[in-house]
Write a protein that holds these residues in place. Structure first.
Motif, PDB file in Angstrom:
ATOM      1  N   ARG A  14       0.829  -1.202   0.000  1.00  0.00           N
ATOM      2  CA  ARG A  14       0.000   0.000   0.000  1.00  0.00           C
ATOM      3  C   ARG A  14       0.867   1.257   0.000  1.00  0.00           C
ATOM      4  O   ARG A  14       1.859   1.352   0.718  1.00  0.00           O
ATOM      5  CB  ARG A  14      -0.903   0.002   1.236  1.00  0.00           C
ATOM      6  CG  ARG A  14      -1.894   1.160   1.268  1.00  0.00           C
ATOM      7  CD  ARG A  14      -2.561   1.262   2.628  1.00  0.00           C
ATOM      8  NE  ARG A  14      -3.164  -0.007   3.012  1.00  0.00           N
ATOM      9  CZ  ARG A  14      -3.553  -0.283   4.256  1.00  0.00           C
ATOM     10  NH1 ARG A  14      -3.367   0.596   5.232  1.00  0.00           N
ATOM     11  NH2 ARG A  14      -4.103  -1.441   4.525  1.00  0.00           N
ATOM     12  N   ARG A  37      -0.408   8.398  -2.639  1.00  0.00           N
ATOM     13  CA  ARG A  37      -1.588   7.915  -3.348  1.00  0.00           C
ATOM     14  C   ARG A  37      -2.398   9.091  -3.899  1.00  0.00           C
ATOM     15  O   ARG A  37      -2.908   9.044  -5.018  1.00  0.00           O
ATOM     16  CB  ARG A  37      -2.462   7.091  -2.402  1.00  0.00           C
ATOM     17  CG  ARG A  37      -3.759   6.597  -3.015  1.00  0.00           C
ATOM     18  CD  ARG A  37      -4.647   5.997  -1.944  1.00  0.00           C
ATOM     19  NE  ARG A  37      -5.943   5.674  -2.503  1.00  0.00           N
ATOM     20  CZ  ARG A  37      -6.914   6.551  -2.703  1.00  0.00           C
ATOM     21  NH1 ARG A  37      -6.728   7.823  -2.403  1.00  0.00           N
ATOM     22  NH2 ARG A  37      -8.074   6.169  -3.212  1.00  0.00           N
ATOM     23  N   PRO A  91      -5.315  -1.386  -8.871  1.00  0.00           N
ATOM     24  CA  PRO A  91      -4.986  -0.917  -7.526  1.00  0.00           C
ATOM     25  C   PRO A  91      -3.849   0.096  -7.599  1.00  0.00           C
ATOM     26  O   PRO A  91      -3.027   0.077  -8.522  1.00  0.00           O
ATOM     27  CB  PRO A  91      -4.536  -2.206  -6.810  1.00  0.00           C
ATOM     28  CG  PRO A  91      -5.096  -3.322  -7.607  1.00  0.00           C
ATOM     29  CD  PRO A  91      -5.182  -2.844  -9.015  1.00  0.00           C
ATOM     30  N   SER A  92      -3.784   0.986  -6.607  1.00  0.00           N
ATOM     31  CA  SER A  92      -2.820   2.083  -6.658  1.00  0.00           C
ATOM     32  C   SER A  92      -1.385   1.588  -6.724  1.00  0.00           C
ATOM     33  O   SER A  92      -0.531   2.225  -7.354  1.00  0.00           O
ATOM     34  CB  SER A  92      -3.007   3.004  -5.454  1.00  0.00           C
ATOM     35  OG  SER A  92      -2.850   2.283  -4.241  1.00  0.00           O
ATOM     36  N   TYR A 136      -9.588  -1.936  -5.667  1.00  0.00           N
ATOM     37  CA  TYR A 136      -9.753  -0.509  -5.945  1.00  0.00           C
ATOM     38  C   TYR A 136     -10.882   0.075  -5.101  1.00  0.00           C
ATOM     39  O   TYR A 136     -10.734   1.157  -4.510  1.00  0.00           O
ATOM     40  CB  TYR A 136     -10.037  -0.312  -7.431  1.00  0.00           C
ATOM     41  CG  TYR A 136     -10.207   1.132  -7.846  1.00  0.00           C
ATOM     42  CD1 TYR A 136      -9.096   1.949  -8.045  1.00  0.00           C
ATOM     43  CD2 TYR A 136     -11.478   1.683  -8.029  1.00  0.00           C
ATOM     44  CE1 TYR A 136      -9.245   3.275  -8.421  1.00  0.00           C
ATOM     45  CE2 TYR A 136     -11.633   3.014  -8.410  1.00  0.00           C
ATOM     46  CZ  TYR A 136     -10.517   3.793  -8.609  1.00  0.00           C
ATOM     47  OH  TYR A 136     -10.668   5.098  -8.976  1.00  0.00           O
ATOM     48  N   GLU A 191     -11.987  -1.066  -2.276  1.00  0.00           N
ATOM     49  CA  GLU A 191     -11.565  -1.062  -0.878  1.00  0.00           C
ATOM     50  C   GLU A 191     -10.681   0.154  -0.603  1.00  0.00           C
ATOM     51  O   GLU A 191     -10.789   0.796   0.450  1.00  0.00           O
ATOM     52  CB  GLU A 191     -10.790  -2.343  -0.566  1.00  0.00           C
ATOM     53  CG  GLU A 191     -10.249  -2.443   0.851  1.00  0.00           C
ATOM     54  CD  GLU A 191     -11.336  -2.518   1.910  1.00  0.00           C
ATOM     55  OE1 GLU A 191     -11.023  -2.280   3.085  1.00  0.00           O
ATOM     56  OE2 GLU A 191     -12.501  -2.820   1.561  1.00  0.00           O
ATOM     57  N   GLU A 192      -9.811   0.498  -1.564  1.00  0.00           N
ATOM     58  CA  GLU A 192      -8.952   1.662  -1.394  1.00  0.00           C
ATOM     59  C   GLU A 192      -9.743   2.970  -1.413  1.00  0.00           C
ATOM     60  O   GLU A 192      -9.357   3.939  -0.764  1.00  0.00           O
ATOM     61  CB  GLU A 192      -7.901   1.705  -2.514  1.00  0.00           C
ATOM     62  CG  GLU A 192      -6.843   0.621  -2.411  1.00  0.00           C
ATOM     63  CD  GLU A 192      -5.861   0.692  -3.563  1.00  0.00           C
ATOM     64  OE1 GLU A 192      -6.073   1.522  -4.471  1.00  0.00           O
ATOM     65  OE2 GLU A 192      -4.892  -0.076  -3.566  1.00  0.00           O
ATOM     66  N   GLU A 193     -10.846   2.991  -2.167  1.00  0.00           N
ATOM     67  CA  GLU A 193     -11.619   4.218  -2.332  1.00  0.00           C
ATOM     68  C   GLU A 193     -12.674   4.410  -1.248  1.00  0.00           C
ATOM     69  O   GLU A 193     -13.209   5.504  -1.088  1.00  0.00           O
ATOM     70  CB  GLU A 193     -12.310   4.214  -3.703  1.00  0.00           C
ATOM     71  CG  GLU A 193     -11.365   4.261  -4.885  1.00  0.00           C
ATOM     72  CD  GLU A 193     -10.626   5.579  -4.974  1.00  0.00           C
ATOM     73  OE1 GLU A 193     -11.245   6.627  -4.756  1.00  0.00           O
ATOM     74  OE2 GLU A 193      -9.404   5.551  -5.244  1.00  0.00           O
ATOM     75  N   VAL A 223      -9.229   2.691   4.628  1.00  0.00           N
ATOM     76  CA  VAL A 223      -8.134   1.741   4.771  1.00  0.00           C
ATOM     77  C   VAL A 223      -6.910   2.403   5.396  1.00  0.00           C
ATOM     78  O   VAL A 223      -6.076   1.741   6.007  1.00  0.00           O
ATOM     79  CB  VAL A 223      -7.773   1.121   3.397  1.00  0.00           C
ATOM     80  CG1 VAL A 223      -7.112   2.141   2.488  1.00  0.00           C
ATOM     81  CG2 VAL A 223      -6.901  -0.115   3.562  1.00  0.00           C
ATOM     82  N   TYR A 224      -6.803   3.740   5.286  1.00  0.00           N
ATOM     83  CA  TYR A 224      -5.673   4.458   5.874  1.00  0.00           C
ATOM     84  C   TYR A 224      -5.939   4.867   7.322  1.00  0.00           C
ATOM     85  O   TYR A 224      -5.061   5.403   7.979  1.00  0.00           O
ATOM     86  CB  TYR A 224      -5.357   5.708   5.051  1.00  0.00           C
ATOM     87  CG  TYR A 224      -4.724   5.387   3.721  1.00  0.00           C
ATOM     88  CD1 TYR A 224      -3.363   5.193   3.599  1.00  0.00           C
ATOM     89  CD2 TYR A 224      -5.507   5.255   2.577  1.00  0.00           C
ATOM     90  CE1 TYR A 224      -2.782   4.880   2.380  1.00  0.00           C
ATOM     91  CE2 TYR A 224      -4.938   4.943   1.355  1.00  0.00           C
ATOM     92  CZ  TYR A 224      -3.571   4.757   1.269  1.00  0.00           C
ATOM     93  OH  TYR A 224      -3.004   4.436   0.055  1.00  0.00           O
TER      94      TYR A 224
END
Length: 465
Positions: free
Chosen positions: A14, A20, A165-166, A409, A411-413, A424-425
């Motif tokens: 990540r 990001r 994904p990033s 993606y 999940e990251e957003e 997630v952060y």
């Protein structure tokens, strides 16, 4: 007491939140620019392969500019030497930022993408040389298949509807940045004609003034734009390819943030200039460079002439094997562990996607075979063919994993507390759990209130009956 076992480095893990955010902003612009690039390339091919082809050649060859300054250039020449200087200026800023604040600032973390990029340039060149040694062709085009076109690659992703994904997007961008660096060095070293040392000294003095003004904190586009044009003109007349001036100026900008700054000067200028590069400079270059014959005979020669076959195989085979093989070997020797959410086939698919070499490949093709216009057009056709094959091949590979990418993606957003920071952060932050508990309680109270209103409404309806 035995020494503790070192923790394996995570590969494609990540990204940090600032990295990001920067990546998302940069790639959003490049994606739009990539779509415009595709449109421009298609328009050039249509223009050059219809009854209007004569006008295409006439416009491309039309000369304009002050002859007294040595700048009476054709439109095609202005696109390659002038407009692409803007593209390489942005590339210089990207490289500087990657070196001081991005993925390349930590030598250990940078080892994998740098090795992958270098092997992804060396193997295509080797493939080209081998094909032409066997076929008796010219070795002058060895550098044509070495570069990746990030905008074209992102346009392919946009067309396919694939949201990587990033971590994979960052890996692709880092590959392209390192590619651009070494492509710049290749152009400067191998495609420099006779040098005019007076003009070169003038360009060097101009760059020194540019650097001094930056260090003194002088601001104002009306200072830097005229100075940049003078530096570019001197660099062009020096015999060194004029785009080197853009790179040099980009590398001089400060890309680290001082206290209280939300963006460094380099990031701010990149944010302003990137749309001009991606949305205007590169598409116009494509419009005046990609117009080649696509008749059956011309396409047949792409796969029979060693120079053109070397370009196609270099892009499709060399890039894929070089990047994937270099990444895998580097991971083995550095004992880096692949992100558990991804698999090595994902790296292979991105390596195949990096085989899309358009802008810089077309430029190097023009420089390598400048004395043979027919072969230049054939090599351009080979670049287009190889990039198209790489796009289709990588598209099929990426589609096989599209559900996995979409889940990662999303999940990251995801930002359920709507504070502008993806959840997630925040999951390791105790305050995040308190906010989420309050959010769920507020939603539950809202649902209870709606249910009570609904029940009261039903009672009112039943009453009069």
């Amino acid at each position: 007491m035995p020494a503790p076992t070192p923790t394996p480095r995570k590969f494609l893990g990540r990204l940090s939140l600032p990295e990001r955010t920067y990546l998302s902003d940069a790639l959003r612009t490049e994606t739009v620019g990539g779509v415009l690039l595709l449109v421009a390339a298609i328009a050039a091919l249509i223009w050059a392969n219809t009854p209007l082809s004569g006008s295409y050649g006439s416009v491309r060859a039309f000369h304009v500019g002050p002859a007294a300054l040595g700048l009476d250039l054709s439109v095609q020449h202005w696109a390659a030497d002038g407009l692409l200087a803007v593209f390489f200026f942005v590339a210089g800023i990207e490289l500087k930022r990657e070196l001081v604040a991005g993925e390349l600032r930590d030598p250990k973390a940078a080892a994998l993408p740098v090795i992958a990029a270098l092997s992804g340039m060396a193997v295509p060149a080797l493939v080209y040389v081998l094909v032409n040694k066997v076929g008796g062709g010219s070795l002058e085009g060895w550098a044509v298949p070495v570069a990746t076109d990030i905008a074209f690659a992102l346009a392919v992703l946009a067309v396919l509807g694939t949201s990587l994904p990033s971590a994979l997007r960052a890996f692709l961008l880092t590959l392209a940045v390192v590619d651009d660096l070494f492509a710049i060095l290749i152009i400067a070293i191998f495609f420099t004609s006779e040098l005019n040392f007076v003009a070169l000294a003038g360009a060097a003095i101009g760059l020194a003034v540019f650097w001094l003004l930056l260090r003194k904190g002088v601001r104002g586009w009306y200072v830097y734009v005229p100075l940049a044009l003078i530096i570019w003109g001197l660099m062009y007349n020096s015999g060194v390819h004029a785009t080197i001036a853009g790179v040099a100026m980009g590398l001089m900008l400060r890309c680290t943030r001082n206290e209280g700054e939300s963006h460094s000067p380099g990031e701010h200028i990149e944010h302003l200039v990137r749309p001009l590069s991606a949305g205007l400079a590169v598409p116009l270059f494509a419009l005046f460079s990609a117009g080649v014959s696509v008749s059956g005979a011309a396409l047949g020669e792409v796969f029979t002439r060693p120079e053109t076959l070397g370009v196609v195989l270099g892009l499709v085979v060399g890039k894929t094997i070089g990047i994937f093989g270099g990444t895998w070997l580097a991971a083995r020797f550095t004992r880096a562990e692949l992100n558990e959410d991804l698999a090595w086939p994902d790296v292979f698919a991105v390596a195949a996607l990096a085989g899309i070499g358009f802008t810089v490949s077309l430029l190097i093709g023009e420089l390598a075979f400048t004395s043979d216009p027919v072969l230049t057009d054939e090599v351009k056709a080979a670049v287009l063919t190889g990039s198209l094959i790489a796009a289709v091949f990588s598209g099929v590979l990426l589609k096989l994993r599209v559900r996995t990418y979409r889940a990662l993606y999303e999940e990251e957003e995801r930002d359920e507390d709507q504070d502008g920071v993806p959840d997630v952060y925040e999951q390791d932050d105790p305050g995040y759990h308190l906010r989420m508990a309050a959010l769920y309680e507020a939603k539950a109270a809202e649902h209870r209130k709606l249910a009570e209103h609904a029940g009261a409404a039903r009672e009112d309806d039943d009453g009069p009956a």
